[in-house]
Design a protein around this motif. Structure first.
Motif: not given
Length: 147
Positions: A29-30, A54-55, A96-97, A128-129
């Motif tokens: 989702p992200l 790490d993402q 960005e996220r 994302l919620i």
């Protein structure tokens, strides 16, 4: 009892009640991995975002509870901000996220909170919620404590 006081009391115990989350389900989702910053709003101890280090390039946790943020710091999360979700101290288009995991229901003005998130999200970014599953015993217990 205001939310920050409740979570200030729970901060040192929170990760013992709610274990670290497996972050794998957040990748799709992200759209991770991704470059840039991830804001974990209401991220508390970092139990959800810790596994995403790490993402993304950097993680910022924003929470009203200082005790919860201290637990996140103990995990090595460096970027922590104590602030209200309706008045976040960041420039527009900063992230960005963004994610709010198991926390939006604690925020008294959800409409303004979502407006702040939209203000901070870069064009093309991902938000994302995710809310808790009330069928889980620990969630029920926390709900009873919160009443």
């Amino acid at each position: 009892m205001p939310n920050n006081q409740l979570f200030d009391l729970l901060g040192p115990l929170y990760d013992h009640i709610f274990s670290l989350r497996d972050a794998d389900h957040l990748h799709d989702p992200l759209k991770l991995p991704a470059s840039g910053w991830l804001l974990d709003l209401g991220g508390g101890t970092g139990r959800s975002s810790f596994g995403l280090a790490d993402q993304v390039d950097e993680i910022m946790i924003c929470d009203l509870s200082l005790s919860m943020l201290q637990s996140a710091q103990n995990k090595g999360i460096a970027h922590l901000v104590q602030a209200s979700a309706t008045a976040l101290p960041f420039a527009p288009d900063s992230f960005e996220r963004m994610m709010v995991i198991d926390a939006l229901h604690h925020m008294p003005d959800q409409h303004s909170t979502v407006g702040e998130m939209i203000r901070l999200l870069k064009p093309g970014g991902r938000l994302l919620i995710e809310e808790p599953d009330i069928r889980l015993f620990a969630v029920k217990l926390l709900s009873l404590i919160h009443i």
